[in-house]
Design an enzyme around this catalytic site. Structure first.
Site, PDB file in Angstrom:
ATOM      1  N   ASN A 157     -35.635  60.213  17.326  1.00  0.00           N
ATOM      2  CA  ASN A 157     -36.510  60.884  16.363  1.00  0.00           C
ATOM      3  C   ASN A 157     -37.263  59.840  15.556  1.00  0.00           C
ATOM      4  O   ASN A 157     -36.671  58.853  15.097  1.00  0.00           O
ATOM      5  CB  ASN A 157     -35.649  61.734  15.411  1.00  0.00           C
ATOM      6  CG  ASN A 157     -36.444  62.295  14.231  1.00  0.00           C
ATOM      7  OD1 ASN A 157     -37.225  63.219  14.401  1.00  0.00           O
ATOM      8  ND2 ASN A 157     -36.261  61.713  13.047  1.00  0.00           N
ATOM      9  N   GLU A 158     -38.547  60.049  15.382  1.00  0.00           N
ATOM     10  CA  GLU A 158     -39.368  59.168  14.539  1.00  0.00           C
ATOM     11  C   GLU A 158     -38.973  57.703  14.736  1.00  0.00           C
ATOM     12  O   GLU A 158     -38.629  56.986  13.778  1.00  0.00           O
ATOM     13  CB  GLU A 158     -39.297  59.585  13.063  1.00  0.00           C
ATOM     14  CG  GLU A 158     -39.907  60.970  12.859  1.00  0.00           C
ATOM     15  CD  GLU A 158     -40.172  61.359  11.405  1.00  0.00           C
ATOM     16  OE1 GLU A 158     -39.763  60.636  10.484  1.00  0.00           O
ATOM     17  OE2 GLU A 158     -40.817  62.410  11.216  1.00  0.00           O
ATOM     18  N   GLU A 194     -41.682  68.861  14.318  1.00  0.00           N
ATOM     19  CA  GLU A 194     -41.513  69.013  12.865  1.00  0.00           C
ATOM     20  C   GLU A 194     -42.874  69.334  12.274  1.00  0.00           C
ATOM     21  O   GLU A 194     -43.820  68.551  12.442  1.00  0.00           O
ATOM     22  CB  GLU A 194     -40.951  67.733  12.220  1.00  0.00           C
ATOM     23  CG  GLU A 194     -39.492  67.498  12.557  1.00  0.00           C
ATOM     24  CD  GLU A 194     -38.885  66.296  11.837  1.00  0.00           C
ATOM     25  OE1 GLU A 194     -39.343  65.962  10.733  1.00  0.00           O
ATOM     26  OE2 GLU A 194     -37.946  65.699  12.413  1.00  0.00           O
ATOM     27  N   GLN A 203     -37.717  73.331   7.573  1.00  0.00           N
ATOM     28  CA  GLN A 203     -36.574  73.606   8.409  1.00  0.00           C
ATOM     29  C   GLN A 203     -36.140  75.047   8.162  1.00  0.00           C
ATOM     30  O   GLN A 203     -36.645  75.679   7.250  1.00  0.00           O
ATOM     31  CB  GLN A 203     -35.441  72.640   8.096  1.00  0.00           C
ATOM     32  CG  GLN A 203     -35.828  71.190   8.360  1.00  0.00           C
ATOM     33  CD  GLN A 203     -34.659  70.193   8.248  1.00  0.00           C
ATOM     34  OE1 GLN A 203     -33.505  70.585   8.084  1.00  0.00           O
ATOM     35  NE2 GLN A 203     -34.980  68.915   8.313  1.00  0.00           N
TER      36      GLN A 203
HETATM   37  O1  AHR Z   1     -37.505  67.192   7.976  1.00  0.00           O
HETATM   38  C1  AHR Z   1     -37.159  66.160   7.104  1.00  0.00           C
HETATM   39  C2  AHR Z   1     -37.366  64.789   7.714  1.00  0.00           C
HETATM   40  O2  AHR Z   1     -38.728  64.574   7.926  1.00  0.00           O
HETATM   41  C3  AHR Z   1     -36.769  64.557   9.072  1.00  0.00           C
HETATM   42  O3  AHR Z   1     -35.424  64.192   8.998  1.00  0.00           O
HETATM   43  C4  AHR Z   1     -37.576  63.418   9.602  1.00  0.00           C
HETATM   44  O4  AHR Z   1     -37.653  63.413  10.997  1.00  0.00           O
HETATM   45  C5  AHR Z   1     -38.934  63.613   8.944  1.00  0.00           C
HETATM   46  O5  AHR Z   1     -39.423  62.459   8.407  1.00  0.00           O
END
Ligand code: AHR
Length: 509
Positions: A176-177, A308, A357
């Site tokens: 992730n990222e 996201e 989320q």
């Molecule tokens: O959704 C909150 C955060 O935002 C996540 O953990 C990350 O992937 C993004 O920077």
């Protein structure tokens, strides 16, 4: 007040690409009260639960037909070690959640609990593996533990933990990222890691993984290009490498700065329009990433995933800054409805999107009160529910004719009417947003190639943009029947009050 009249043409008999139901996907991270207190309250809770999973939350989400749930992060995914979250709970080691509030994570919600949650929701799991601080073996073992049948070291471990049959898992994230919290890598570095990790995430038996490479930060098209070059087999016909089926990117709607993002409920009309401009920008980003992908993969074999998205405000006063808890107003709902129109238009390349989320974090569907435990459905929840008929429906192109109503916002023109449509199972669903804060509008739908009967419409709006739901007033903003849809010689005229979201459904003839 004068009405804007917007003529729009829909060819009902010309279905476009199918709107993948996974565009309505979700995201649950070990962050703040998303998992603990949100989805999971533990078996000893007074609240009705199954294996510790909160059943009122499950019931509310089932009404959205949520197609998939991404877990365990986010940034948390790259410091999560899955073996800490299996076996008897009292024996599970704790860790510190360094990304989110430095709180202790007791690992009581782990792999089995997540899979049970997905089963209760009827949603497909989307697991984000740890590339940043994990090993290839650790990720490979996790895939084996989850998906292998027969006999093997990981299968024996799974069975010892009470699960005989393997699960079916399709969606698998390779970190992730990676450009940020997932390891601060360059695109080249990450591409090499993704090749390694992706290789050893095996397809066991009949299970077929859909591996999703960690993609760009918003408009970093160079990242996407590097992944397309490094993770595919260039040639006359581009073939994605067997270890990558899709790549992702992330984009949040933040009208302020990272230091001061703006408040969720205290904002003025200028803040509102700035928010809508930022939300509308997602169209340019999807177009940009798609264009890069088209250069290498014109056959669209590699999926684009926005795993996201959503609004990101300052946390609610008095709450932990590391928990990202925010309220949710009509403004958030219109950000969501606008995103969905954009997603529907990009259904040929965009295969999945996950709002950040689902519960108690960022642009949530559900907020739960930490003291009373009361559950509140947000305005964003209602947009997901009103739009659920688009899932797996054939998109219908909507041509808005003439000059669109618009607002000038800091040198950018914001179109204030947005429409998308789809057809499925002999029914049509049309979603219409009027983003104007003050001005009503009418959309004159010229429906060609068929007829629409048995029309029903619903509206989501409120007296103010700041309207939101609380435990004391849970239905301040909720869908109502909309009776301002009239038949015309060529179709339907839909009245849109200022700042409103309307859905129109009917039977196709
Ligand atoms: O959704 C909150 C955060 O935002 C996540 O953990 C990350 O992937 C993004 O920077």
């Amino acid at each position: 007040m004068s009405d804007d009249v917007v003529p729009a043409v829909i060819n009902l008999d010309v279905p476009g690409p199918v709107i993948n139901r996974h565009l309505y996907g979700h995201f649950a991270e070990h962050l703040g009260r998303c998992i603990y207190g949100g989805f999971y309250v533990g078996e000893d809770s007074d609240l009705p639960n199954e294996g510790g999973i909160r059943l009122d939350v499950v019931e509310a989400l089932k009404a959205l037909n949520i197609p998939n749930l991404r877990w365990p992060g986010g940034c948390f995914a790259d410091e999560y070690h899955w073996m800490d979250g299996i076996g008897p709970k009292r024996e599970r080691p704790s860790m510190v959640n360094t990304h989110w509030g430095n709180v202790e994570e007791n690992n009581h919600f782990g792999t089995h609990e997540f899979m049970a949650l997905c089963e209760l929701l009827g949603a497909e799991p989307y697991i984000s593996g740890n590339v940043g601080s994990g090993t290839v073996k650790e990720m490979s073992d996790w895939v084996e533990y989850l998906t292998r049948d027969g006999d093997s070291p990981m299968v024996r471990l799974r069975k010892a933990n009470g699960r005989e049959e393997p699960w079916k898992i399709r969606f698998w994230g390779l970190g992730n990222e990676a450009w940020g919290c997932g390891g601060h890598m360059s695109a080249q570095q990450y591409a090499a890691e993704a090749r390694r990790f992706g290789t050893y995430c095996r397809d066991h038996g009949g299970n077929r993984l859909y591996r999703i490479a960690a993609g760009a930060n918003s408009g970093d098209y160079a990242w996407t290009e590097t992944l397309m070059k490094q993770l595919g087999e260039l040639g006359c016909a581009y073939r994605p490498a067997p270890f990558m089926q899709a790549l992702s990117f992330h984009y949040y709607t933040i009208p302020g700065t990272w230091q001061d993002k703006g408040d969720a409920t205290v904002f003025d009309t200028d803040d509102y329009y700035r928010t809508m401009v930022k939300a509308a920008h997602v169209d340019e980003l999807i177009t940009g990433h798609s264009n890069v992908m088209d250069c290498y993969d014109p056959g669209k074999n590699v999926g684009l995933v926005l795993d996201e998205w959503g609004t990101w405000w300052n946390v609610e006063p008095g709450t932990d800054p590391g928990f990202l808890y925010q309220q949710n107003t009509l403004r958030d709902a219109l950000v969501a409805s606008l995103h969905f129109d954009v997603f529907h238009r990009h259904a040929d390349r965009l295969v999945m999107a996950n709002i950040a989320q689902t519960v108690n974090v960022l642009q949530a569907m559900i907020l739960t009160d930490p003291d009373t435990k009361a559950l509140v459905l947000t305005p964003t929840y209602h947009v997901f529910e009103m739009n659920k008929g688009h899932q797996d429906a054939a998109s219908l192109r909507v041509d808005l004719k003439g000059a669109l109503p618009s607002r000038e916002v800091g040198g950018t023109s914001l179109a204030t009417v947005s429409v998308s449509a789809s057809r499925k199972d002999g029914r049509v669903l049309i979603s219409l947003s009027n983003l104007d804060a003050d001005q009503q509008a009418d959309v004159e739908l010229d429906l060609r190639g068929g007829t629409v009967t048995d029309v029903r419409a619903r509206i989501l709006t409120a007296g103010s943009l700041q309207a939101h739901n609380t435990p004391d007033a849970p239905d301040t903003i909720a869908p109502r029947t909309h009776d301002q849809v009239t038949a015309t010689a060529s179709g339907l005229r839909v009245h849109l009050p200022a700042h409103s979201f309307v859905t129109v459904e009917g039977r196709l003839g």
